[in-house]
Design an enzyme around this catalytic site. Sequence first.
Site, PDB file in Angstrom:
ATOM      1  N   GLU A  62       9.697  -3.480  10.653  1.00  0.00           N
ATOM      2  CA  GLU A  62       9.884  -2.394  10.001  1.00  0.00           C
ATOM      3  C   GLU A  62      10.199  -1.405  11.179  1.00  0.00           C
ATOM      4  OE1 GLU A  62       7.006  -0.771   7.254  1.00  0.00           O
ATOM      5  OE2 GLU A  62       7.929   1.325   7.291  1.00  0.00           O
ATOM      6  N   ASP A  79       0.958  -0.964   0.087  1.00  0.00           N
ATOM      7  CA  ASP A  79      -0.118   0.070  -0.081  1.00  0.00           C
ATOM      8  C   ASP A  79       0.875   1.167  -0.033  1.00  0.00           C
ATOM      9  OD1 ASP A  79       0.795   0.157   2.644  1.00  0.00           O
ATOM     10  OD2 ASP A  79      -1.099   0.066   3.432  1.00  0.00           O
ATOM     11  N   SER A  80       2.129   0.953  -0.009  1.00  0.00           N
ATOM     12  CA  SER A  80       3.279   2.074  -0.297  1.00  0.00           C
ATOM     13  C   SER A  80       2.739   2.635  -1.722  1.00  0.00           C
ATOM     14  CB  SER A  80       4.571   1.605  -0.309  1.00  0.00           C
ATOM     15  OG  SER A  80       4.695   0.420  -0.928  1.00  0.00           O
TER      16      SER A  80
HETATM   17  O1  KIV Z   1       3.519  -0.940   1.743  1.00  0.00           O
HETATM   18  C1  KIV Z   1       4.638  -1.472   1.452  1.00  0.00           C
HETATM   19  O2  KIV Z   1       5.349  -1.216   0.739  1.00  0.00           O
HETATM   20  C2  KIV Z   1       5.129  -2.150   2.681  1.00  0.00           C
HETATM   21  C3  KIV Z   1       6.581  -2.366   3.021  1.00  0.00           C
HETATM   22  C4  KIV Z   1       7.473  -1.323   3.186  1.00  0.00           C
HETATM   23  C5  KIV Z   1       7.131  -3.620   3.609  1.00  0.00           C
HETATM   24  O3  KIV Z   1       4.430  -2.364   3.461  1.00  0.00           O
END
Ligand code: KIV
Length: 269
Positions: free
Chosen positions: A187, A49-50
């Site tokens: 994280e 969701d990044s």
């Molecule tokens: O949303 C994402 O890309 C993530 C990673 C940073 C682990 O959760």
Amino acid sequence: MTKARRKVTTSRLQEMKEQDEKIACLTAYDYLMASVLDEAGVDVILVGDSAGTVFAGYDTTIPMTMTQMLYHAAVVSRATERALVVGDLPFMSYQASVEEALRNAGAFIKEALTEAVKLEGGEPICSTVRRIVDAGIPVIGHLGLTPQSIHKFGTYRTRGTSDDEANRILKDAAALQDAGIFSLVLEKIPQDLAKEVTESLHIPTIGIGAGPHCDGQILVSHDMLGLYNKFRPRFVRRYAELGSAMGEAFEAYCLDVKGGRFPGPDESY
Ligand code: KIV
């Protein structure tokens, strides 16, 4: 099939932990990025969701919807042959009820053809995790800095720095493993704590800003490629500066068009 192209599965990741073979994970939201990652030998592609920040331009990951995530995930699945593709359950797609969580996890597997899902949180979401796993859907947990809870904490500071927080993370990790997760993202926590969590679990841990002792590592591809500059966490190693390379190419194109140098004779019919 050669070893390098052997399909990555959840059991293969477990085998990698047992054989001390590090797991390389990155994110993708589109076909091109996923194809290049897969070809390069990345083991796990997370449709994170990044996408909310580095693809869609929001300030946080919170606005991402299931519809948007399913679109990204379906595109990535189509591009990927070897890597394990994981869909990231967005904020409020699994918190309201176990039934909703199960349906949304199912949509990733059934509609977007991902092979697993990821969700954030510890003990409070274990009953949800158990239900999703019981339905045959592999789940990755996510502890430490959990970006979907940014408004609760108000800061992206390192987590697990106090004894209380460290103990909470250790307990949550054990509870999630009992609930059936096959891997755990850690994280932005101190490396010693990540080491302790990794040694306490039989499933693989995947670190992001959690030091070298995790069983694998993940970064957001846009960060490590130098495509995204709004935040630059210390844990990101920049393997390329594609943002500036793209800027230079676009500027050169503009100058050529405006100066009448593009198209030239070879590019015209
Ligand atoms: O949303 C994402 O890309 C993530 C990673 C940073 C682990 O959760």
